[in-house]
Each structure stands twice: as structure tokens, then as C-alpha cells.
Design a protein around this motif. Structure first.
Motif, PDB file in Angstrom:
ATOM      1  N   ASN A 170      -1.944 -11.466  -1.738  1.00 53.98           N
ATOM      2  CA  ASN A 170      -2.175 -11.702  -0.191  1.00 53.98           C
ATOM      3  C   ASN A 170      -3.741 -12.211   0.516  1.00 53.98           C
ATOM      4  O   ASN A 170      -3.603 -13.120   1.203  1.00 53.98           O
ATOM      5  CB  ASN A 170      -1.672 -10.608   0.308  1.00 53.98           C
ATOM      6  N   LEU A 171      -4.798 -11.658   0.249  1.00 55.82           N
ATOM      7  CA  LEU A 171      -6.106 -11.666   0.645  1.00 55.82           C
ATOM      8  C   LEU A 171      -6.746 -13.592  -0.204  1.00 55.82           C
ATOM      9  O   LEU A 171      -6.399 -14.247   0.625  1.00 55.82           O
ATOM     10  CB  LEU A 171      -6.327 -11.018   0.393  1.00 55.82           C
ATOM     11  N   ILE A 172      -5.760 -13.803  -0.792  1.00 55.16           N
ATOM     12  CA  ILE A 172      -6.127 -15.014  -1.551  1.00 55.16           C
ATOM     13  C   ILE A 172      -5.797 -15.974  -1.223  1.00 55.16           C
ATOM     14  O   ILE A 172      -6.401 -16.992  -0.711  1.00 55.16           O
ATOM     15  CB  ILE A 172      -5.930 -15.268  -3.643  1.00 55.16           C
ATOM     16  N   GLU A 173      -4.249 -15.666  -0.499  1.00 49.30           N
ATOM     17  CA  GLU A 173      -3.443 -17.023   0.490  1.00 49.30           C
ATOM     18  C   GLU A 173      -4.481 -16.860   1.589  1.00 49.30           C
ATOM     19  O   GLU A 173      -4.663 -17.901   1.880  1.00 49.30           O
ATOM     20  CB  GLU A 173      -2.332 -16.323   0.494  1.00 49.30           C
ATOM     21  N   THR A 174      -4.457 -15.627   1.715  1.00 48.72           N
ATOM     22  CA  THR A 174      -5.005 -16.376   3.702  1.00 48.72           C
ATOM     23  C   THR A 174      -6.352 -16.560   3.364  1.00 48.72           C
ATOM     24  O   THR A 174      -6.653 -17.530   3.892  1.00 48.72           O
ATOM     25  CB  THR A 174      -5.940 -14.040   4.275  1.00 48.72           C
ATOM     26  N   LEU A 175      -7.132 -16.533   2.078  1.00 44.01           N
ATOM     27  CA  LEU A 175      -8.189 -16.706   2.143  1.00 44.01           C
ATOM     28  C   LEU A 175      -8.306 -18.390   1.909  1.00 44.01           C
ATOM     29  O   LEU A 175      -8.951 -19.285   2.481  1.00 44.01           O
ATOM     30  CB  LEU A 175      -9.415 -16.686   0.779  1.00 44.01           C
ATOM     31  N   GLU A 176      -7.535 -18.853   1.417  1.00 42.96           N
ATOM     32  CA  GLU A 176      -6.764 -20.564   1.236  1.00 42.96           C
ATOM     33  C   GLU A 176      -7.010 -21.048   2.563  1.00 42.96           C
ATOM     34  O   GLU A 176      -7.265 -22.454   2.951  1.00 42.96           O
ATOM     35  CB  GLU A 176      -5.359 -20.650   0.579  1.00 42.96           C
ATOM     36  N   ILE A 177      -6.080 -20.092   3.229  1.00 46.94           N
ATOM     37  CA  ILE A 177      -5.411 -20.838   4.829  1.00 46.94           C
ATOM     38  C   ILE A 177      -7.152 -20.557   5.692  1.00 46.94           C
ATOM     39  O   ILE A 177      -7.265 -22.188   6.094  1.00 46.94           O
ATOM     40  CB  ILE A 177      -4.528 -20.058   4.987  1.00 46.94           C
ATOM     41  N   VAL A 178      -8.001 -19.927   5.298  1.00 45.31           N
ATOM     42  CA  VAL A 178      -9.188 -19.806   6.249  1.00 45.31           C
ATOM     43  C   VAL A 178     -10.046 -20.931   5.742  1.00 45.31           C
ATOM     44  O   VAL A 178     -10.755 -22.268   6.347  1.00 45.31           O
ATOM     45  CB  VAL A 178     -10.235 -18.702   6.513  1.00 45.31           C
ATOM     46  N   GLN A 231      -9.950 -10.141   7.832  1.00 48.75           N
ATOM     47  CA  GLN A 231     -10.704  -8.582   7.965  1.00 48.75           C
ATOM     48  C   GLN A 231      -9.251  -7.479   8.154  1.00 48.75           C
ATOM     49  O   GLN A 231      -9.745  -6.647   7.431  1.00 48.75           O
ATOM     50  CB  GLN A 231     -12.270  -8.536   8.650  1.00 48.75           C
ATOM     51  N   ARG A 232      -9.272  -7.807   9.284  1.00 51.10           N
ATOM     52  CA  ARG A 232      -8.507  -6.516   9.433  1.00 51.10           C
ATOM     53  C   ARG A 232      -6.471  -6.581   8.382  1.00 51.10           C
ATOM     54  O   ARG A 232      -7.097  -5.278   7.947  1.00 51.10           O
ATOM     55  CB  ARG A 232      -7.376  -6.653  11.115  1.00 51.10           C
ATOM     56  N   ILE A 233      -6.257  -7.404   7.809  1.00 49.75           N
ATOM     57  CA  ILE A 233      -5.307  -7.434   6.431  1.00 49.75           C
ATOM     58  C   ILE A 233      -5.968  -6.885   5.708  1.00 49.75           C
ATOM     59  O   ILE A 233      -5.397  -6.217   5.026  1.00 49.75           O
ATOM     60  CB  ILE A 233      -4.095  -9.165   6.515  1.00 49.75           C
ATOM     61  N   ILE A 234      -7.069  -7.197   5.132  1.00 47.58           N
ATOM     62  CA  ILE A 234      -7.714  -7.050   4.188  1.00 47.58           C
ATOM     63  C   ILE A 234      -8.530  -5.266   4.296  1.00 47.58           C
ATOM     64  O   ILE A 234      -7.510  -4.325   2.676  1.00 47.58           O
ATOM     65  CB  ILE A 234      -9.741  -6.836   3.628  1.00 47.58           C
ATOM     66  N   THR A 235      -8.215  -4.482   5.421  1.00 44.87           N
ATOM     67  CA  THR A 235      -8.666  -3.070   6.093  1.00 44.87           C
ATOM     68  C   THR A 235      -7.455  -2.881   5.118  1.00 44.87           C
ATOM     69  O   THR A 235      -7.471  -1.584   4.751  1.00 44.87           O
ATOM     70  CB  THR A 235      -9.705  -3.266   7.095  1.00 44.87           C
ATOM     71  N   GLU A 236      -6.559  -3.051   6.254  1.00 45.70           N
ATOM     72  CA  GLU A 236      -4.745  -2.614   5.751  1.00 45.70           C
ATOM     73  C   GLU A 236      -4.613  -1.992   4.749  1.00 45.70           C
ATOM     74  O   GLU A 236      -3.881  -1.483   4.005  1.00 45.70           O
ATOM     75  CB  GLU A 236      -4.415  -3.284   7.352  1.00 45.70           C
ATOM     76  N   ALA A 237      -4.818  -3.312   3.463  1.00 45.99           N
ATOM     77  CA  ALA A 237      -4.272  -3.508   2.292  1.00 45.99           C
ATOM     78  C   ALA A 237      -5.754  -2.407   1.802  1.00 45.99           C
ATOM     79  O   ALA A 237      -4.321  -1.386   0.970  1.00 45.99           O
ATOM     80  CB  ALA A 237      -4.389  -4.916   1.750  1.00 45.99           C
ATOM     81  N   LYS A 238      -6.414  -2.131   2.086  1.00 46.99           N
ATOM     82  CA  LYS A 238      -7.443  -1.091   1.015  1.00 46.99           C
ATOM     83  C   LYS A 238      -6.865   0.254   1.698  1.00 46.99           C
ATOM     84  O   LYS A 238      -6.707   1.106   0.787  1.00 46.99           O
ATOM     85  CB  LYS A 238      -8.451  -1.458   1.909  1.00 46.99           C
ATOM     86  N   THR A 239      -6.347   0.398   3.026  1.00 48.15           N
ATOM     87  CA  THR A 239      -6.349   2.119   3.132  1.00 48.15           C
ATOM     88  C   THR A 239      -4.506   2.087   2.528  1.00 48.15           C
ATOM     89  O   THR A 239      -4.190   3.093   2.352  1.00 48.15           O
ATOM     90  CB  THR A 239      -5.804   2.112   5.121  1.00 48.15           C
ATOM     91  N   GLU A 240      -3.484   0.969   2.620  1.00 45.66           N
ATOM     92  CA  GLU A 240      -2.197   1.047   2.504  1.00 45.66           C
ATOM     93  C   GLU A 240      -2.197   1.527   0.236  1.00 45.66           C
ATOM     94  O   GLU A 240      -1.740   1.974   0.449  1.00 45.66           O
ATOM     95  CB  GLU A 240      -1.703   0.489   2.153  1.00 45.66           C
ATOM     96  N   ALA A 241      -3.116   0.668  -0.491  1.00 46.97           N
ATOM     97  CA  ALA A 241      -3.737   1.100  -1.703  1.00 46.97           C
ATOM     98  C   ALA A 241      -3.545   2.508  -1.861  1.00 46.97           C
ATOM     99  O   ALA A 241      -3.519   3.176  -2.948  1.00 46.97           O
ATOM    100  CB  ALA A 241      -4.954   0.194  -1.957  1.00 46.97           C
ATOM    101  N   GLU A 242      -4.953   2.589  -1.246  1.00 43.77           N
ATOM    102  CA  GLU A 242      -6.086   4.561  -1.086  1.00 43.77           C
ATOM    103  C   GLU A 242      -4.795   5.245  -0.904  1.00 43.77           C
ATOM    104  O   GLU A 242      -4.453   6.134  -1.420  1.00 43.77           O
ATOM    105  CB  GLU A 242      -6.963   4.489   0.084  1.00 43.77           C
ATOM    106  N   LYS A 243      -3.648   4.949  -0.174  1.00 44.82           N
ATOM    107  CA  LYS A 243      -2.960   5.556   0.289  1.00 44.82           C
ATOM    108  C   LYS A 243      -2.159   5.746  -0.580  1.00 44.82           C
ATOM    109  O   LYS A 243      -1.436   7.504  -1.077  1.00 44.82           O
ATOM    110  CB  LYS A 243      -1.495   5.237   1.327  1.00 44.82           C
ATOM    111  N   ILE A 244      -1.272   5.131  -1.766  1.00 47.20           N
ATOM    112  CA  ILE A 244      -0.496   4.778  -2.930  1.00 47.20           C
ATOM    113  C   ILE A 244      -0.565   5.304  -3.153  1.00 47.20           C
ATOM    114  O   ILE A 244       0.151   5.902  -4.416  1.00 47.20           O
ATOM    115  CB  ILE A 244       0.210   3.194  -2.957  1.00 47.20           C
ATOM    116  N   ILE A 245      -2.250   5.378  -4.094  1.00 42.44           N
ATOM    117  CA  ILE A 245      -3.113   5.598  -5.294  1.00 42.44           C
ATOM    118  C   ILE A 245      -2.790   7.249  -4.798  1.00 42.44           C
ATOM    119  O   ILE A 245      -2.721   8.215  -6.129  1.00 42.44           O
ATOM    120  CB  ILE A 245      -4.507   5.198  -5.421  1.00 42.44           C
ATOM    121  N   ALA A 246      -3.373   7.885  -3.982  1.00 40.62           N
ATOM    122  CA  ALA A 246      -3.324   9.237  -3.383  1.00 40.62           C
ATOM    123  C   ALA A 246      -2.061   9.875  -4.104  1.00 40.62           C
ATOM    124  O   ALA A 246      -2.072  10.344  -4.504  1.00 40.62           O
ATOM    125  CB  ALA A 246      -3.737   9.568  -1.961  1.00 40.62           C
ATOM    126  N   GLN A 247      -1.285   8.785  -3.399  1.00 41.55           N
ATOM    127  CA  GLN A 247       0.936   9.450  -3.317  1.00 41.55           C
ATOM    128  C   GLN A 247       1.225   9.639  -4.994  1.00 41.55           C
ATOM    129  O   GLN A 247       1.574  10.363  -5.259  1.00 41.55           O
ATOM    130  CB  GLN A 247       1.931   8.394  -2.259  1.00 41.55           C
TER     131      GLN A 247
END
Length: 170
Positions: free
Chosen positions: A152-160, A64-80
Motif C-alpha cells: 500500500n505504501l509503495i502504491e501511495t508513493l507511486e501516486i505521489v 505519512q498518516r497511512i504509514i503511521t497507521e500501518a506501523k501502529t496496526e502492524a505493531e498491534k498484530i505482532i503483539a497479539q
């Protein structure tokens, strides 16, 4: 197996506390419980839980933390990317304005005017193409980053999922 029986005994003890709790209120749907006694039983249950359960909980929180960070990073990249596209578009507009001013200053003869119009048109088309390329490049970059995050999220989900399967098999 012993841990499972102990956990079941503690759940049974909780059920008995709840069933034997005195009723209160007019509706008779509320009960009165000894908060400390119930919390102690819950604490005992938690201490008996296998380490795999705690690891699965940690993995889920980490995911969940990784997903949140990824979303935040994606939003920053899109804004930039949007900001850069706006800057490039503004530069293109300024360039076009500059060309128009130069064009107006050169009006000496029909031949010069015709050549200037043709050249201005070429430059404007080039500037518009450049602006489109910048915009498309920014969008592609944002999409690539989001795709990477998704992988990355898919791989994490596979681990889970594997951990969950191991818990079931173990």
C-alpha cells in the motif's frame, strides 16, 4: 506565468526587506524585521501557489498518516501474535504437566509404564510441533500484514511520484 512572476516579485520584496533591515546586536549578524509585513508577504505567496502544490502537500501528509497507521496496526498484530503464541506455549506446558501427572499415577507394571512413556513422548512431540506451528503461523501472519502495508505504501508513493511528474510537466 503571471503567478510565477508575482511570486518572484514577492520573493524579491522579501529579499529587499531583509537586505534593508537595520542591524542589531554587537555581532551585527542579527537584523530587525517588521513581523507583520513579512508574514503578509508569505501569506500572499501561499495564496498564489498553484492548487497542485497544495494537493501534493496533502498527498504527502496523507501518505505519512497511512504509514503511521500501518506501523501502529502492524505493531498491534505482532503483539497479539506474540501473546497468542505465549498462551499456546503455556497451554502446551500445562498439557505436558498434566500428562506427567497422569504418567506418575499409572505406574502399575513395566508393560504399562513402557506404553505410557511411548504415548507420552508422542503427545509431547505433537504438542511441541503444535506450539511451533502456532508460533510460525503468528509470525507469517504478521509478515503478511506488514507486506500488505508495504505494498500500500509503495502504491501511495507511486501516486505521489506521478503527481510530482505531472507538476513538473504541467
Amino acid at each position: 506565468m503571471k503567478i510565477d512572476l508575482e511570486i518572484m516579485d514577492l520573493f524579491q520584496e522579501l529579499e529587499e526587506i531583509i537586505e534593508n533591515a537595520p542591524l542589531k546586536g554587537l555581532t551585527r549578524k542579527s537584523i530587525s524585521l517588521d513581523k507583520e509585513e513579512v508574514l503578509n508577504i508569505i501569506s500572499d505567496i501561499k495564496s498564489l501557489m498553484p492548487e497542485e502544490v497544495n494537493q501534493a502537500i496533502w498527498i504527502n501528509r496523507e501518505r505519512q498518516r497511512i504509514i503511521t497507521e500501518a506501523k501502529t496496526e502492524a505493531e498491534k498484530i505482532i503483539a497479539q501474535a506474540n501473546q497468542e503464541a505465549q498462551i499456546k506455549a503455556k497451554e502446551g506446558e500445562e498439557f505436558e504437566e498434566n500428562l506427567k501427572q497422569q504418567f506418575d499415577d499409572i505406574v502399575e507394571s513395566n508393560e504399562v509404564v513402557e506404553r505410557a512413556k511411548e504415548r507420552a513422548s508422542q503427545i509431547i512431540n505433537k504438542a511441541e510441533s503444535y506450539a511451533v506451528e502456532i508460533r510460525e503461523g503468528s509470525l507469517q501472519y504478521a509478515e503478511d500484514v506488514i507486506s500488505c502495508v508495504e505494498q500500500n505504501l509503495i502504491e501511495t508513493l507511486e501516486i505521489v511520484k506521478r503527481n510530482k511528474e505531472e507538476l513538473r510537466e504541467g
